[in-house]
Scaffold this active site. Structure first.
Site, PDB file in Angstrom:
ATOM      1  N   LYS A  35      25.644  57.364  26.662  1.00 25.96           N
ATOM      2  CA  LYS A  35      25.980  57.988  25.522  1.00 25.96           C
ATOM      3  C   LYS A  35      26.071  59.293  25.492  1.00 25.96           C
ATOM      4  CE  LYS A  35      23.352  59.118  21.254  1.00 25.96           C
ATOM      5  NZ  LYS A  35      21.925  58.689  20.505  1.00 25.96           N
ATOM      6  N   ASP A  60      24.145  65.944  18.099  1.00 25.43           N
ATOM      7  CA  ASP A  60      23.441  64.864  17.160  1.00 25.43           C
ATOM      8  C   ASP A  60      22.819  65.752  15.913  1.00 25.43           C
ATOM      9  OD1 ASP A  60      22.768  62.869  15.430  1.00 25.43           O
ATOM     10  OD2 ASP A  60      21.358  62.059  17.186  1.00 25.43           O
ATOM     11  N   LYS A 119      19.210  65.530  10.228  1.00 24.89           N
ATOM     12  CA  LYS A 119      18.010  65.687  10.840  1.00 24.89           C
ATOM     13  C   LYS A 119      17.094  66.939  10.311  1.00 24.89           C
ATOM     14  CE  LYS A 119      18.913  63.897  15.255  1.00 24.89           C
ATOM     15  NZ  LYS A 119      17.824  62.583  15.432  1.00 24.89           N
ATOM     16  N   ASP A 155      21.938  65.148  23.561  1.00 26.76           N
ATOM     17  CA  ASP A 155      22.326  63.772  23.248  1.00 26.76           C
ATOM     18  C   ASP A 155      23.193  63.299  24.104  1.00 26.76           C
ATOM     19  OD1 ASP A 155      21.265  61.528  21.573  1.00 26.76           O
ATOM     20  OD2 ASP A 155      22.304  61.842  20.061  1.00 26.76           O
ATOM     21  N   ASP A 201      22.512  58.681  11.287  1.00 27.10           N
ATOM     22  CA  ASP A 201      21.833  59.398  12.556  1.00 27.10           C
ATOM     23  C   ASP A 201      21.438  57.888  13.394  1.00 27.10           C
ATOM     24  OD1 ASP A 201      20.460  60.997  13.796  1.00 27.10           O
ATOM     25  OD2 ASP A 201      18.583  61.250  12.946  1.00 27.10           O
ATOM     26  N   GLU A 259      23.530  56.619  15.210  1.00 27.35           N
ATOM     27  CA  GLU A 259      24.905  57.028  15.796  1.00 27.35           C
ATOM     28  C   GLU A 259      25.242  56.454  17.044  1.00 27.35           C
ATOM     29  OE1 GLU A 259      22.948  59.189  15.870  1.00 27.35           O
ATOM     30  OE2 GLU A 259      23.461  60.063  17.902  1.00 27.35           O
ATOM     31  N   ARG A 311      24.224  53.992  18.783  1.00 28.70           N
ATOM     32  CA  ARG A 311      24.720  52.553  18.730  1.00 28.70           C
ATOM     33  C   ARG A 311      25.967  52.215  18.351  1.00 28.70           C
ATOM     34  NH1 ARG A 311      19.417  51.277  15.361  1.00 28.70           N
ATOM     35  NH2 ARG A 311      18.729  52.941  16.189  1.00 28.70           N
TER      36      ARG A 311
HETATM   37  N1  BES Z   1      19.551  61.026  19.643  1.00 24.84           N
HETATM   38  C1  BES Z   1      18.836  60.484  18.623  1.00 24.84           C
HETATM   39  C2  BES Z   1      17.376  60.009  19.259  1.00 24.84           C
HETATM   40  C3  BES Z   1      16.493  60.888  19.683  1.00 24.84           C
HETATM   41  C4  BES Z   1      15.886  61.525  18.774  1.00 24.84           C
HETATM   42  C5  BES Z   1      16.113  61.198  21.085  1.00 24.84           C
HETATM   43  C6  BES Z   1      14.862  62.384  19.222  1.00 24.84           C
HETATM   44  C7  BES Z   1      15.249  61.977  21.484  1.00 24.84           C
HETATM   45  C8  BES Z   1      14.828  62.790  20.437  1.00 24.84           C
HETATM   46  C9  BES Z   1      19.277  59.002  18.010  1.00 24.84           C
HETATM   47  O1  BES Z   1      20.589  59.356  17.651  1.00 24.84           O
HETATM   48  C10 BES Z   1      18.751  59.124  16.710  1.00 24.84           C
HETATM   49  O2  BES Z   1      18.567  59.873  15.749  1.00 24.84           O
HETATM   50  N2  BES Z   1      17.953  57.869  16.332  1.00 24.84           N
HETATM   51  C11 BES Z   1      17.347  57.835  15.173  1.00 24.84           C
HETATM   52  C12 BES Z   1      17.287  56.337  14.621  1.00 24.84           C
HETATM   53  C13 BES Z   1      16.661  55.985  13.410  1.00 24.84           C
HETATM   54  C14 BES Z   1      17.610  56.628  12.421  1.00 24.84           C
HETATM   55  C15 BES Z   1      16.767  54.550  13.201  1.00 24.84           C
HETATM   56  C16 BES Z   1      15.710  58.257  15.367  1.00 24.84           C
HETATM   57  O3  BES Z   1      15.223  57.937  16.520  1.00 24.84           O
HETATM   58  O4  BES Z   1      15.221  58.857  14.459  1.00 24.84           O
HETATM   59 ZN    ZN Z   2      21.711  60.447  18.941  1.00 16.87          ZN
HETATM   60 MN    MN Z   3      21.103  60.339  15.786  1.00 13.00          MN
END
Ligand code: BES
Ligand code: ZN
Ligand code: MN
Length: 495
Positions: A266, A271, A278, A289, A348, A350, A352
Protein backbone atom coordinates in the site's frame (compact mmCIF):
# COMPACT_ATOMS: atom_id res chain seq x y z
CA UNK A 1 29.32 2.86 8.26
CA UNK A 2 31.75 0.27 7.02
CA UNK A 3 31.30 -3.35 8.14
CA UNK A 4 33.84 -6.13 7.71
CA UNK A 5 34.84 -9.55 9.06
CA UNK A 6 38.03 -9.74 11.11
CA UNK A 7 39.95 -12.93 11.81
CA UNK A 8 43.22 -11.60 13.18
CA UNK A 9 44.11 -12.56 16.76
CA UNK A 10 43.18 -9.99 19.39
CA UNK A 11 46.73 -8.74 19.95
CA UNK A 12 47.02 -7.78 16.28
CA UNK A 13 43.79 -5.81 16.02
CA UNK A 14 43.80 -2.14 15.23
CA UNK A 15 40.72 -0.51 16.64
CA UNK A 16 39.54 2.15 19.08
CA UNK A 17 37.49 -0.30 21.09
CA UNK A 18 36.77 -3.99 21.44
CA UNK A 19 33.28 -5.15 22.45
CA UNK A 20 33.25 -8.29 24.59
CA UNK A 21 30.49 -10.06 26.48
CA UNK A 22 30.44 -11.20 30.10
CA UNK A 23 27.91 -13.48 31.73
CA UNK A 24 26.59 -13.39 35.24
CA UNK A 25 28.54 -15.09 38.04
CA UNK A 26 31.93 -13.92 36.75
CA UNK A 27 31.83 -16.03 33.61
CA UNK A 28 33.65 -14.59 30.64
CA UNK A 29 33.20 -15.15 26.92
CA UNK A 30 36.31 -16.48 25.09
CA UNK A 31 37.23 -12.99 23.88
CA UNK A 32 36.66 -11.46 27.31
CA UNK A 33 39.03 -14.10 28.72
CA UNK A 34 41.71 -13.15 26.21
CA UNK A 35 41.35 -9.45 26.94
CA UNK A 36 41.46 -10.23 30.64
CA UNK A 37 44.65 -12.26 30.26
CA UNK A 38 46.30 -9.59 28.12
CA UNK A 39 45.49 -6.86 30.65
CA UNK A 40 46.61 -8.30 34.01
CA UNK A 41 43.08 -9.50 34.92
CA UNK A 42 41.59 -6.09 34.45
CA UNK A 43 38.12 -7.50 33.75
CA UNK A 44 38.19 -9.88 36.72
CA UNK A 45 39.25 -7.02 38.97
CA UNK A 46 36.43 -4.85 37.79
CA UNK A 47 33.95 -7.66 38.35
CA UNK A 48 35.35 -8.29 41.81
CA UNK A 49 35.06 -4.61 42.64
CA UNK A 50 31.38 -4.89 41.68
CA UNK A 51 31.60 -2.48 38.75
CA UNK A 52 29.75 -4.88 36.46
CA UNK A 53 27.70 -7.96 37.29
CA UNK A 54 27.03 -9.36 33.83
CA UNK A 55 23.32 -8.66 33.95
CA UNK A 56 21.70 -8.57 30.54
CA UNK A 57 22.30 -5.25 28.72
CA UNK A 58 24.54 -3.86 31.43
CA UNK A 59 27.53 -2.05 29.86
CA UNK A 60 30.83 -0.76 31.14
CA UNK A 61 33.29 1.17 29.02
CA UNK A 62 36.90 0.78 30.11
CA UNK A 63 38.73 3.78 28.73
CA UNK A 64 42.27 2.88 29.76
CA UNK A 65 43.72 -0.59 29.31
CA UNK A 66 47.28 -0.96 30.65
CA UNK A 67 49.87 -2.55 28.33
CA UNK A 68 47.36 -3.29 25.63
CA UNK A 69 47.33 -2.56 21.92
CA UNK A 70 43.60 -1.95 22.16
CA UNK A 71 42.89 1.35 23.85
CA UNK A 72 39.33 0.65 25.07
CA UNK A 73 37.11 -2.26 26.04
CA UNK A 74 33.33 -2.21 26.12
CA UNK A 75 31.95 -4.89 28.42
CA UNK A 76 28.41 -6.00 27.68
CA UNK A 77 26.34 -8.06 30.12
CA UNK A 78 24.71 -11.19 28.70
CA UNK A 79 22.90 -12.60 31.75
CA UNK A 80 23.07 -16.29 32.63
CA UNK A 81 25.42 -18.41 30.56
CA UNK A 82 23.60 -21.06 28.58
CA UNK A 83 20.38 -19.07 28.76
CA UNK A 84 20.99 -16.34 26.23
CA UNK A 85 17.75 -16.06 24.28
CA UNK A 86 17.39 -14.55 20.85
CA UNK A 87 15.83 -11.47 22.39
CA UNK A 88 18.53 -11.03 25.01
CA UNK A 89 21.24 -11.49 22.37
CA UNK A 90 19.66 -8.74 20.31
CA UNK A 91 19.13 -6.51 23.33
CA UNK A 92 22.77 -6.89 24.33
CA UNK A 93 23.87 -5.76 20.87
CA UNK A 94 21.56 -2.77 21.06
CA UNK A 95 22.98 -1.91 24.49
CA UNK A 96 26.48 -1.97 22.95
CA UNK A 97 25.45 0.38 20.14
CA UNK A 98 23.85 2.78 22.62
CA UNK A 99 26.95 2.80 24.81
CA UNK A 100 29.19 3.48 21.81
CA UNK A 101 26.90 6.26 20.60
CA UNK A 102 27.66 8.24 23.74
CA UNK A 103 31.38 8.29 22.88
CA UNK A 104 33.52 9.63 20.04
CA UNK A 105 34.81 6.13 19.21
CA UNK A 106 35.28 5.83 15.44
CA UNK A 107 36.08 2.15 15.01
CA UNK A 108 35.11 -0.90 17.00
CA UNK A 109 35.60 -4.64 16.90
CA UNK A 110 32.59 -6.70 17.93
CA UNK A 111 33.17 -10.19 19.28
CA UNK A 112 29.55 -10.88 20.19
CA UNK A 113 28.96 -13.28 17.29
CA UNK A 114 30.84 -15.89 19.34
CA UNK A 115 28.00 -16.05 21.85
CA UNK A 116 26.36 -19.46 21.69
CA UNK A 117 22.66 -19.44 21.00
CA UNK A 118 20.62 -22.59 20.87
CA UNK A 119 18.80 -21.97 17.65
CA UNK A 120 21.11 -19.82 15.57
CA UNK A 121 24.46 -20.18 13.90
CA UNK A 122 27.41 -17.86 13.32
CA UNK A 123 25.96 -16.56 10.08
CA UNK A 124 22.71 -15.49 11.71
CA UNK A 125 24.56 -13.94 14.62
CA UNK A 126 26.75 -11.82 12.32
CA UNK A 127 23.72 -10.76 10.35
CA UNK A 128 21.94 -9.59 13.49
CA UNK A 129 24.95 -7.49 14.50
CA UNK A 130 24.91 -5.66 11.16
CA UNK A 131 21.14 -5.21 11.17
CA UNK A 132 21.04 -3.93 14.73
CA UNK A 133 23.96 -1.55 14.42
CA UNK A 134 22.42 -0.13 11.28
CA UNK A 135 18.95 0.11 12.77
CA UNK A 136 20.15 1.96 15.85
CA UNK A 137 22.50 4.33 14.05
CA UNK A 138 19.86 5.41 11.52
CA UNK A 139 19.34 9.16 11.48
CA UNK A 140 16.84 11.06 9.38
CA UNK A 141 18.45 14.39 8.54
CA UNK A 142 17.11 15.05 5.04
CA UNK A 143 14.80 17.91 5.97
CA UNK A 144 16.78 19.57 8.77
CA UNK A 145 18.83 22.63 7.87
CA UNK A 146 20.79 22.29 11.13
CA UNK A 147 22.13 18.77 10.68
CA UNK A 148 22.62 16.90 13.94
CA UNK A 149 26.23 15.77 14.43
CA UNK A 150 26.64 12.42 12.70
CA UNK A 151 27.63 9.44 14.81
CA UNK A 152 31.40 9.10 15.22
CA UNK A 153 31.28 5.32 14.81
CA UNK A 154 32.20 4.57 11.19
CA UNK A 155 33.94 1.18 11.15
CA UNK A 156 32.74 -2.04 12.65
CA UNK A 157 34.67 -5.28 12.41
CA UNK A 158 32.99 -8.52 13.44
CA UNK A 159 35.37 -11.19 14.63
CA UNK A 160 35.32 -14.71 13.21
CA UNK A 161 37.92 -17.44 13.43
CA UNK A 162 39.02 -19.09 10.18
CA UNK A 163 36.51 -21.85 10.87
CA UNK A 164 33.64 -19.37 10.79
CA UNK A 165 34.99 -16.89 8.30
CA UNK A 166 33.01 -17.96 5.25
CA UNK A 167 29.62 -18.16 6.99
CA UNK A 168 30.38 -14.90 8.75
CA UNK A 169 31.02 -13.28 5.39
CA UNK A 170 27.68 -14.52 4.06
CA UNK A 171 25.95 -13.27 7.22
CA UNK A 172 27.59 -9.89 6.79
CA UNK A 173 26.51 -9.64 3.16
CA UNK A 174 22.93 -10.58 3.98
CA UNK A 175 22.89 -8.28 6.98
CA UNK A 176 24.06 -5.35 4.86
CA UNK A 177 21.47 -5.99 2.15
CA UNK A 178 18.64 -6.28 4.68
CA UNK A 179 19.87 -3.29 6.67
CA UNK A 180 20.03 -1.14 3.56
CA UNK A 181 16.58 -2.30 2.52
CA UNK A 182 15.31 -1.30 5.96
CA UNK A 183 17.04 2.08 5.76
CA UNK A 184 15.60 2.78 2.32
CA UNK A 185 12.10 1.93 3.53
CA UNK A 186 12.53 4.13 6.60
CA UNK A 187 13.93 7.03 4.61
CA UNK A 188 11.07 7.01 2.10
CA UNK A 189 8.52 6.72 4.90
CA UNK A 190 10.02 9.45 7.09
CA UNK A 191 10.01 11.95 4.23
CA UNK A 192 7.17 14.47 4.42
CA UNK A 193 4.17 13.84 2.20
CA UNK A 194 4.72 17.10 0.28
CA UNK A 195 8.08 15.69 -0.82
CA UNK A 196 7.29 12.00 -1.01
CA UNK A 197 4.38 12.11 -3.46
CA UNK A 198 3.35 9.19 -5.70
CA UNK A 199 5.54 10.67 -8.47
CA UNK A 200 8.52 10.93 -6.11
CA UNK A 201 8.04 7.35 -4.94
CA UNK A 202 7.94 6.21 -8.56
CA UNK A 203 11.18 8.09 -9.28
CA UNK A 204 12.88 6.56 -6.26
CA UNK A 205 11.82 3.06 -7.28
CA UNK A 206 13.08 3.77 -10.79
CA UNK A 207 16.45 5.03 -9.51
CA UNK A 208 16.80 1.97 -7.27
CA UNK A 209 15.96 -0.42 -10.11
CA UNK A 210 18.62 1.10 -12.37
CA UNK A 211 21.37 -0.03 -10.00
CA UNK A 212 20.67 -3.70 -10.75
CA UNK A 213 20.95 -5.38 -14.13
CA UNK A 214 18.34 -8.00 -13.21
CA UNK A 215 15.76 -5.41 -12.17
CA UNK A 216 13.38 -3.49 -14.36
CA UNK A 217 10.60 -1.05 -13.57
CA UNK A 218 7.36 -0.08 -15.19
CA UNK A 219 5.44 2.96 -13.96
CA UNK A 220 1.77 2.89 -14.89
CA UNK A 221 0.16 6.33 -15.22
CA UNK A 222 -3.49 7.23 -14.61
CA UNK A 223 -4.20 6.78 -18.33
CA UNK A 224 -2.86 3.23 -18.08
CA UNK A 225 -4.97 2.56 -14.99
CA UNK A 226 -7.98 3.90 -16.91
CA UNK A 227 -7.25 1.52 -19.79
CA UNK A 228 -6.98 -1.37 -17.29
CA UNK A 229 -10.37 -0.35 -15.79
CA UNK A 230 -8.88 0.17 -12.32
CA UNK A 231 -11.82 2.36 -11.33
CA UNK A 232 -11.55 1.48 -7.66
CA UNK A 233 -7.91 2.62 -7.47
CA UNK A 234 -8.63 5.72 -9.57
CA UNK A 235 -11.57 6.71 -7.36
CA UNK A 236 -9.24 7.13 -4.38
CA UNK A 237 -6.92 9.35 -6.37
CA UNK A 238 -9.70 11.54 -7.76
CA UNK A 239 -9.65 13.93 -4.81
CA UNK A 240 -5.94 14.59 -5.13
CA UNK A 241 -4.05 16.83 -7.53
CA UNK A 242 -1.13 14.41 -7.36
CA UNK A 243 -1.44 11.85 -10.15
CA UNK A 244 -1.63 8.23 -9.01
CA UNK A 245 1.09 5.78 -10.05
CA UNK A 246 1.27 2.03 -10.10
CA UNK A 247 4.91 1.13 -9.56
CA UNK A 248 5.82 -2.30 -10.95
CA UNK A 249 9.27 -3.61 -10.06
CA UNK A 250 10.48 -6.82 -11.63
CA UNK A 251 13.52 -8.69 -10.36
CA UNK A 252 14.52 -11.66 -12.51
CA UNK A 253 16.98 -13.62 -10.41
CA UNK A 254 15.58 -17.05 -11.28
CA UNK A 255 14.91 -18.99 -14.46
CA UNK A 256 12.54 -17.37 -16.90
CA UNK A 257 9.99 -20.21 -16.49
CA UNK A 258 9.84 -19.90 -12.69
CA UNK A 259 6.69 -18.32 -11.33
CA UNK A 260 7.34 -15.08 -9.47
CA UNK A 261 6.69 -14.20 -5.87
CA UNK A 262 4.60 -11.04 -5.89
CA UNK A 263 4.62 -8.41 -3.15
CA UNK A 264 1.96 -5.71 -3.12
CA UNK A 265 2.54 -2.68 -0.86
CA UNK A 266 0.00 0.00 0.00
CA UNK A 267 1.49 3.31 -1.10
CA UNK A 268 -0.82 6.05 0.19
CA UNK A 269 1.64 8.94 0.41
CA UNK A 270 -0.95 10.76 2.50
CA UNK A 271 -4.26 9.55 3.88
CA UNK A 272 -6.43 12.46 5.04
CA UNK A 273 -9.42 10.12 4.93
CA UNK A 274 -10.99 11.82 1.92
CA UNK A 275 -14.56 13.11 2.40
CA UNK A 276 -14.79 10.85 5.50
CA UNK A 277 -12.02 13.07 6.79
CA UNK A 278 -9.87 12.06 9.75
CA UNK A 279 -9.63 14.13 12.93
CA UNK A 280 -6.62 16.44 12.84
CA UNK A 281 -4.79 15.13 15.93
CA UNK A 282 -1.99 12.90 14.73
CA UNK A 283 -2.98 13.22 11.10
CA UNK A 284 0.63 13.99 10.19
CA UNK A 285 1.35 10.32 10.80
CA UNK A 286 -0.72 9.45 7.77
CA UNK A 287 2.35 10.28 5.70
CA UNK A 288 3.30 6.78 6.85
CA UNK A 289 0.40 5.24 4.97
CA UNK A 290 2.88 4.34 2.22
CA UNK A 291 5.03 2.17 4.50
CA UNK A 292 3.86 -1.03 2.81
CA UNK A 293 5.00 0.34 -0.54
CA UNK A 294 8.29 1.60 0.90
CA UNK A 295 8.95 -1.86 2.35
CA UNK A 296 8.27 -3.50 -1.01
CA UNK A 297 10.86 -1.21 -2.61
CA UNK A 298 13.29 -2.00 0.23
CA UNK A 299 12.75 -5.76 -0.08
CA UNK A 300 13.28 -5.71 -3.85
CA UNK A 301 16.52 -3.79 -3.35
CA UNK A 302 17.72 -6.28 -0.72
CA UNK A 303 16.80 -9.28 -2.90
CA UNK A 304 18.74 -7.85 -5.83
CA UNK A 305 21.70 -7.01 -3.60
CA UNK A 306 21.75 -10.59 -2.26
CA UNK A 307 21.40 -11.82 -5.85
CA UNK A 308 18.68 -14.25 -4.78
CA UNK A 309 17.90 -16.89 -7.41
CA UNK A 310 14.20 -16.02 -7.41
CA UNK A 311 11.81 -14.08 -9.59
CA UNK A 312 10.14 -11.33 -7.61
CA UNK A 313 7.59 -8.74 -8.59
CA UNK A 314 6.94 -5.67 -6.40
CA UNK A 315 3.72 -3.75 -7.01
CA UNK A 316 3.11 -0.43 -5.28
CA UNK A 317 -0.16 1.36 -5.96
CA UNK A 318 0.51 4.93 -4.92
CA UNK A 319 -1.91 7.79 -4.39
CA UNK A 320 -3.10 10.40 -1.94
CA UNK A 321 -6.52 10.24 -0.26
CA UNK A 322 -7.79 13.82 -0.02
CA UNK A 323 -11.12 15.61 0.35
CA UNK A 324 -11.99 17.62 -2.75
CA UNK A 325 -15.00 18.69 -4.80
CA UNK A 326 -14.18 15.88 -7.19
CA UNK A 327 -13.40 13.31 -4.49
CA UNK A 328 -14.88 9.89 -4.04
CA UNK A 329 -18.02 10.17 -1.82
CA UNK A 330 -19.73 7.88 0.70
CA UNK A 331 -22.38 5.92 -1.14
CA UNK A 332 -20.56 6.01 -4.47
CA UNK A 333 -20.52 2.70 -6.30
CA UNK A 334 -17.32 1.78 -8.13
CA UNK A 335 -16.57 -0.98 -10.59
CA UNK A 336 -13.27 -2.63 -9.83
CA UNK A 337 -10.90 -4.03 -12.44
CA UNK A 338 -12.18 -7.51 -11.52
CA UNK A 339 -15.70 -6.36 -12.46
CA UNK A 340 -17.00 -6.54 -8.90
CA UNK A 341 -18.94 -3.46 -7.80
CA UNK A 342 -18.02 -1.76 -4.52
CA UNK A 343 -20.16 0.55 -2.39
CA UNK A 344 -17.90 3.11 -0.73
CA UNK A 345 -19.47 3.52 2.70
CA UNK A 346 -16.39 5.23 4.09
CA UNK A 347 -13.82 6.97 1.91
CA UNK A 348 -11.24 6.45 4.68
CA UNK A 349 -11.23 2.72 3.93
CA UNK A 350 -9.23 3.58 0.82
CA UNK A 351 -6.31 1.18 1.16
CA UNK A 352 -8.42 -1.81 0.16
CA UNK A 353 -9.75 0.18 -2.80
CA UNK A 354 -6.31 0.69 -4.30
CA UNK A 355 -5.10 -2.76 -3.28
CA UNK A 356 -8.00 -4.71 -4.79
CA UNK A 357 -7.26 -3.52 -8.32
CA UNK A 358 -3.55 -4.13 -7.83
CA UNK A 359 -4.27 -7.64 -6.55
CA UNK A 360 -6.31 -8.26 -9.69
CA UNK A 361 -3.44 -6.88 -11.77
CA UNK A 362 -1.10 -9.36 -10.02
CA UNK A 363 -2.93 -12.23 -11.78
CA UNK A 364 -1.15 -11.46 -15.04
CA UNK A 365 2.18 -12.47 -13.55
CA UNK A 366 0.86 -16.00 -12.89
CA UNK A 367 2.26 -15.75 -9.36
CA UNK A 368 3.67 -18.53 -7.23
CA UNK A 369 2.15 -16.62 -4.34
CA UNK A 370 1.18 -13.06 -3.40
CA UNK A 371 1.80 -11.28 -0.13
CA UNK A 372 0.39 -7.81 0.40
CA UNK A 373 1.53 -5.48 3.15
CA UNK A 374 -0.48 -2.49 4.19
CA UNK A 375 -1.01 0.00 6.99
CA UNK A 376 -4.60 -1.01 6.54
CA UNK A 377 -6.55 -0.65 9.78
CA UNK A 378 -6.41 1.30 13.02
CA UNK A 379 -8.25 -1.74 14.42
CA UNK A 380 -5.03 -3.76 14.09
CA UNK A 381 -3.41 -1.41 16.59
CA UNK A 382 -6.33 -1.90 18.95
CA UNK A 383 -6.11 -5.69 18.64
CA UNK A 384 -2.35 -6.28 18.68
CA UNK A 385 -0.70 -3.02 19.70
CA UNK A 386 2.65 -2.14 18.18
CA UNK A 387 4.42 -5.46 18.69
CA UNK A 388 3.46 -7.93 15.93
CA UNK A 389 2.15 -7.25 12.45
CA UNK A 390 -1.23 -8.82 11.80
CA UNK A 391 -1.14 -11.84 9.51
CA UNK A 392 -4.25 -13.01 7.69
CA UNK A 393 -4.88 -15.62 5.07
CA UNK A 394 -6.64 -18.90 4.47
CA UNK A 395 -3.57 -20.70 3.12
CA UNK A 396 -2.24 -22.36 6.30
CA UNK A 397 0.97 -23.51 4.67
CA UNK A 398 1.84 -20.03 3.43
CA UNK A 399 0.94 -18.48 6.80
CA UNK A 400 3.16 -21.03 8.57
CA UNK A 401 6.00 -20.18 6.21
CA UNK A 402 5.60 -16.49 7.04
CA UNK A 403 5.44 -17.23 10.78
CA UNK A 404 8.64 -19.30 10.58
CA UNK A 405 10.43 -16.50 8.71
CA UNK A 406 9.21 -13.92 11.21
CA UNK A 407 10.72 -15.90 14.08
CA UNK A 408 14.13 -16.16 12.41
CA UNK A 409 14.06 -12.50 11.45
CA UNK A 410 12.81 -11.33 14.87
CA UNK A 411 10.12 -9.38 13.05
CA UNK A 412 7.01 -10.77 14.69
CA UNK A 413 3.57 -11.47 13.29
CA UNK A 414 0.38 -12.74 14.88
CA UNK A 415 -2.23 -14.56 12.87
CA UNK A 416 -5.87 -13.52 13.05
CA UNK A 417 -8.68 -15.71 11.71
CA UNK A 418 -10.05 -15.12 8.27
CA UNK A 419 -13.10 -17.32 8.65
CA UNK A 420 -15.89 -17.09 6.13
CA UNK A 421 -18.40 -16.10 8.83
CA UNK A 422 -16.87 -12.61 8.79
CA UNK A 423 -17.56 -12.14 5.08
CA UNK A 424 -21.24 -11.40 5.84
CA UNK A 425 -20.22 -8.06 7.37
CA UNK A 426 -19.31 -6.77 3.90
CA UNK A 427 -22.82 -7.15 2.49
CA UNK A 428 -24.11 -4.14 0.55
CA UNK A 429 -27.66 -3.40 -0.55
CA UNK A 430 -26.45 -1.59 -3.64
CA UNK A 431 -23.25 -3.28 -4.81
CA UNK A 432 -21.51 -6.65 -4.76
CA UNK A 433 -19.54 -5.68 -1.69
CA UNK A 434 -19.23 -2.78 0.78
CA UNK A 435 -15.83 -1.29 1.54
CA UNK A 436 -16.33 -1.45 5.31
CA UNK A 437 -17.72 -4.10 7.64
CA UNK A 438 -18.82 -2.10 10.66
CA UNK A 439 -17.10 -1.67 14.02
CA UNK A 440 -16.44 -5.32 14.83
CA UNK A 441 -13.25 -7.07 13.76
CA UNK A 442 -12.07 -4.26 11.49
CA UNK A 443 -8.73 -5.86 10.63
CA UNK A 444 -10.42 -9.11 9.68
CA UNK A 445 -13.15 -7.55 7.55
CA UNK A 446 -10.51 -5.49 5.73
CA UNK A 447 -8.68 -8.72 4.91
CA UNK A 448 -12.04 -10.29 3.94
CA UNK A 449 -12.47 -7.49 1.43
CA UNK A 450 -9.05 -8.19 -0.09
CA UNK A 451 -9.71 -11.94 -0.13
CA UNK A 452 -12.51 -11.38 -2.66
CA UNK A 453 -9.85 -10.35 -5.16
CA UNK A 454 -7.24 -13.01 -4.52
CA UNK A 455 -9.10 -16.20 -5.29
CA UNK A 456 -6.91 -17.27 -8.21
CA UNK A 457 -3.60 -17.61 -6.34
CA UNK A 458 -1.99 -18.36 -2.97
CA UNK A 459 -2.18 -15.21 -0.88
CA UNK A 460 -1.47 -13.78 2.56
CA UNK A 461 -1.96 -10.30 3.98
CA UNK A 462 0.14 -8.39 6.52
CA UNK A 463 -1.51 -5.51 8.38
CA UNK A 464 1.43 -3.35 9.45
CA UNK A 465 -0.55 -0.43 10.91
CA UNK A 466 0.99 -1.01 14.36
CA UNK A 467 4.52 -1.94 13.33
CA UNK A 468 5.58 0.22 10.37
CA UNK A 469 6.31 3.30 12.46
CA UNK A 470 6.57 4.53 16.03
CA UNK A 471 4.67 7.49 17.46
CA UNK A 472 5.54 9.89 20.27
CA UNK A 473 8.98 11.24 21.09
CA UNK A 474 10.68 8.53 19.01
CA UNK A 475 8.38 9.08 16.05
CA UNK A 476 9.85 7.47 12.97
CA UNK A 477 9.55 4.61 10.52
CA UNK A 478 10.80 1.15 11.51
CA UNK A 479 11.33 -0.45 8.10
CA UNK A 480 9.24 -3.43 9.16
CA UNK A 481 8.44 -5.92 7.71
CA UNK A 482 11.53 -5.77 5.44
CA UNK A 483 13.49 -8.21 7.68
CA UNK A 484 10.61 -10.68 7.74
CA UNK A 485 10.09 -10.65 3.98
CA UNK A 486 13.83 -10.89 3.28
CA UNK A 487 13.96 -13.95 5.53
CA UNK A 488 10.95 -15.39 3.73
CA UNK A 489 12.84 -15.00 0.45
CA UNK A 490 16.08 -16.40 1.88
CA UNK A 491 14.21 -19.48 3.10
CA UNK A 492 12.69 -19.95 -0.34
CA UNK A 493 16.05 -19.45 -2.05
CA UNK A 494 17.63 -22.11 0.19
CA UNK A 495 14.77 -24.58 -0.23
N1 BES B 1 -4.40 4.18 6.86
C1 BES B 1 -5.53 3.93 7.66
C2 BES B 1 -5.28 2.92 8.77
C3 BES B 1 -4.49 3.41 9.95
C4 BES B 1 -5.04 4.29 10.86
C5 BES B 1 -3.23 2.93 10.17
C6 BES B 1 -4.30 4.70 11.95
C7 BES B 1 -2.50 3.32 11.26
C8 BES B 1 -3.03 4.21 12.16
C9 BES B 1 -6.65 3.37 6.78
O1 BES B 1 -6.72 3.88 5.50
C10 BES B 1 -7.92 3.75 7.46
O2 BES B 1 -8.20 4.92 7.55
N2 BES B 1 -8.66 2.77 7.91
C11 BES B 1 -9.88 3.00 8.61
C12 BES B 1 -10.86 1.94 8.18
C13 BES B 1 -12.25 2.20 8.65
C14 BES B 1 -12.81 3.41 7.97
C15 BES B 1 -13.08 0.98 8.35
C16 BES B 1 -9.60 2.94 10.10
O3 BES B 1 -8.79 2.10 10.53
O4 BES B 1 -10.16 3.73 10.83
ZN1 ZN C 1 -4.97 4.52 4.71
MN1 MN D 1 -7.83 5.67 5.44
Amino acid sequence: MDYSIESLPLDQLETDCIIVGIYKHQQLTPSAKKVDQASHQLIRNLIERGDIKGKICETLLINVVPDSTIPRVLLVGLGDKGQVSIKSYRNAIVAAVKALQKTHIKSAVCTLAEIELKAHDYQWRCRQIVELFNQNLYQFTQTKSQKPTPHALSYLKITATDEHKSVATIGLKQGLAIAQGVSLARYLADLAANICTPSFLAEQATDMSKRFSKMSVDILEESDLERLKMHSFLAVSRGSVQPAKLICLNYQGGNAQEKPIVFVGKGLTFDAGGISIKPSAGMDEMKYDMCGGASVIGVLQAAAQMELPLNIIGLVPSSENMPDADANKPGDVLTSMAGKTIEVLNTDAEGRLILCDTLTYAERFDPELVIDLATLTGACLVALGRVPSGLLGTDDELCDEIIAASKTACDSVWRLPLWEEYQAQLKSNFADIANIGGRDAGTITAACFLSRFTESYRWAHLDIAGTAWRSGAEKGATGRPVPLLCQFLLNRANA
